[in-house]
Design a protein around this motif. Structure first.
Motif, mmCIF file in Angstrom:
data_model
loop_
_atom_site.group_PDB
_atom_site.id
_atom_site.type_symbol
_atom_site.label_atom_id
_atom_site.label_comp_id
_atom_site.label_asym_id
_atom_site.label_seq_id
_atom_site.Cartn_x
_atom_site.Cartn_y
_atom_site.Cartn_z
ATOM 1 N N ILE A 17 0.849 -1.189 0.000
ATOM 2 C CA ILE A 17 0.000 0.000 0.000
ATOM 3 C C ILE A 17 0.885 1.240 0.000
ATOM 4 C CG2 ILE A 17 -2.040 -1.028 1.048
ATOM 5 C CD1 ILE A 17 -1.156 0.048 3.745
ATOM 6 N N THR A 18 0.353 2.311 -0.564
ATOM 7 C CA THR A 18 1.039 3.597 -0.615
ATOM 8 C C THR A 18 0.080 4.655 -0.093
ATOM 9 O OG1 THR A 18 2.188 2.877 -2.617
ATOM 10 C CG2 THR A 18 2.200 5.230 -2.151
ATOM 11 N N GLU A 19 0.566 5.485 0.837
ATOM 12 C CA GLU A 19 -0.271 6.579 1.332
ATOM 13 C C GLU A 19 -0.560 7.539 0.197
ATOM 14 O OE1 GLU A 19 0.287 8.770 5.059
ATOM 15 O OE2 GLU A 19 1.789 7.252 5.534
ATOM 16 N N ALA A 20 -1.817 7.958 0.082
ATOM 17 C CA ALA A 20 -2.203 8.871 -0.987
ATOM 18 C C ALA A 20 -3.342 9.769 -0.508
ATOM 19 C CB ALA A 20 -2.641 8.086 -2.216
ATOM 20 N N THR A 21 -3.651 10.752 -1.329
ATOM 21 C CA THR A 21 -4.760 11.653 -1.061
ATOM 22 C C THR A 21 -5.584 11.783 -2.335
ATOM 23 O OG1 THR A 21 -3.415 12.910 0.505
ATOM 24 C CG2 THR A 21 -5.406 13.971 -0.294
ATOM 25 N N ILE A 22 -6.880 11.527 -2.229
ATOM 26 C CA ILE A 22 -7.763 11.765 -3.371
ATOM 27 C C ILE A 22 -8.000 13.262 -3.439
ATOM 28 C CG2 ILE A 22 -10.041 11.398 -4.385
ATOM 29 C CD1 ILE A 22 -10.183 8.736 -2.941
ATOM 30 N N ILE A 23 -7.667 13.851 -4.589
ATOM 31 C CA ILE A 23 -7.815 15.296 -4.726
ATOM 32 C C ILE A 23 -8.901 15.709 -5.710
ATOM 33 C CG2 ILE A 23 -5.448 15.833 -4.049
ATOM 34 C CD1 ILE A 23 -4.851 16.086 -7.100
ATOM 35 N N GLU A 24 -9.404 14.736 -6.497
ATOM 36 C CA GLU A 24 -10.411 15.104 -7.491
ATOM 37 C C GLU A 24 -11.147 13.868 -7.997
ATOM 38 O OE1 GLU A 24 -10.611 17.481 -11.785
ATOM 39 O OE2 GLU A 24 -8.674 17.022 -10.912
ATOM 40 N N TYR A 25 -12.441 14.014 -8.180
ATOM 41 C CA TYR A 25 -13.230 12.993 -8.871
ATOM 42 C C TYR A 25 -13.118 13.315 -10.356
ATOM 43 C CZ TYR A 25 -17.136 10.239 -10.565
ATOM 44 O OH TYR A 25 -17.907 9.345 -11.255
ATOM 45 N N VAL A 26 -12.595 12.358 -11.141
ATOM 46 C CA VAL A 26 -12.334 12.627 -12.550
ATOM 47 C C VAL A 26 -13.563 12.341 -13.408
ATOM 48 C CG1 VAL A 26 -10.861 12.077 -14.520
ATOM 49 C CG2 VAL A 26 -9.877 12.188 -12.234
ATOM 50 N N ARG A 27 -14.023 11.080 -13.410
ATOM 51 C CA ARG A 27 -15.166 10.735 -14.259
ATOM 52 C C ARG A 27 -15.592 9.284 -14.009
ATOM 53 N NH1 ARG A 27 -10.659 10.151 -17.055
ATOM 54 N NH2 ARG A 27 -10.272 8.189 -18.098
ATOM 55 N N PRO A 28 -16.838 8.982 -14.334
ATOM 56 C CA PRO A 28 -17.255 7.573 -14.366
ATOM 57 C C PRO A 28 -16.920 6.999 -15.741
ATOM 58 C CG PRO A 28 -19.135 8.978 -14.764
ATOM 59 C CD PRO A 28 -17.963 9.891 -14.521
ATOM 60 N N PHE A 29 -16.725 5.712 -15.821
ATOM 61 C CA PHE A 29 -16.560 5.071 -17.122
ATOM 62 C C PHE A 29 -17.200 3.702 -17.072
ATOM 63 C CE2 PHE A 29 -12.851 3.613 -14.874
ATOM 64 C CZ PHE A 29 -12.603 2.343 -15.351
ATOM 65 N N ALA A 30 -17.740 3.308 -18.220
ATOM 66 C CA ALA A 30 -18.459 2.039 -18.313
ATOM 67 C C ALA A 30 -17.495 0.943 -18.722
ATOM 68 C CB ALA A 30 -19.585 2.156 -19.326
ATOM 69 N N GLU A 31 -17.548 -0.145 -17.997
ATOM 70 C CA GLU A 31 -16.735 -1.315 -18.327
ATOM 71 C C GLU A 31 -17.524 -2.154 -19.327
ATOM 72 O OE1 GLU A 31 -16.175 -4.663 -15.443
ATOM 73 O OE2 GLU A 31 -14.194 -3.746 -15.359
ATOM 74 N N LYS A 32 -16.869 -2.477 -20.452
ATOM 75 C CA LYS A 32 -17.544 -3.251 -21.495
ATOM 76 C C LYS A 32 -16.905 -4.630 -21.610
ATOM 77 C CE LYS A 32 -18.693 0.828 -24.176
ATOM 78 N NZ LYS A 32 -18.563 1.513 -25.457
#
Length: 177
Positions: A72-87
């Motif tokens: 594991i690596t410590e991180a910070t979520i800074i932005e919601y980018v986008r949803p994407f559909a898995e096909k």
């Protein structure tokens, strides 16, 4: 005369001819106007940056897994980018996944970098998640030891030699002679 107006990032911006300034009512009082449209847009960008900083979430990026030891690596979520559909292979949409931007020091670097990650590849910073990761590590070590033992057992299996198929070798040699 017609009003001059534009939108930027969903905010309505109007030009006031009397004051010779651009206005955006969505910004705080006093900070919602500027002589330059570019500087007003920069204020809107800064407003979103400040909002994202306040809403940032501390997490851990989960790396490795099935064939390698998880880490594991410590991180910070800074932005919601986008949803994407898995096909699937037919192009049929299955489930929707979500991309977020994280900042972390990766691969032993002293400098933090930004990367887009799937939300499902991130672990919350909770004691429950830490305990689950510790269990995954323990099981990964057991699996690695079992894989090593299986490889050693496979290597101990007696193998055939040319002496075991000497008659077939003699037949082949007589055909080409």
């Amino acid at each position: 005369m017609a009003d001059i107006e534009t939108t930027y990032r969903g905010h309505l911006i109007r030009y006031g001819e009397n004051s010779d300034e651009w206005y955006c009512r969505d910004l705080e009082v006093g900070g919602g106007s500027h002589v330059s449209l570019a500087k007003l847009k920069a204020k809107i960008d800064k407003m979103y940056l400040d909002l994202r900083r306040k809403a940032a979430v501390k997490v851990f990026e989960v790396n490795g897994g099935y064939s390698s030891k998880p880490s594991i690596t410590e991180a910070t979520i800074i932005e919601y980018v986008r949803p994407f559909a898995e096909k699937d292979w037919k192009g049929v949409v299955g489930r929707t996944r979500h991309k977020v931007a994280t900042v972390a020091q990766r691969n032993g670097s002293e400098r933090a970098s930004r990367a887009e990650k799937e939300l499902s590849d991130l672990m919350p910073d909770t004691s429950e998640a830490q305990a689950a990761f510790a269990e995954a590590l323990r099981l990964a070590e057991i699996a690695a030891e079992a894989q090593k033992a299986a490889t050693e057992a496979l290597n101990r299996i007696p193998r055939l030699t040319l002496d075991d198929i000497a008659e077939l070798v003699r037949i082949k040699e007589s055909e080409t002679a």
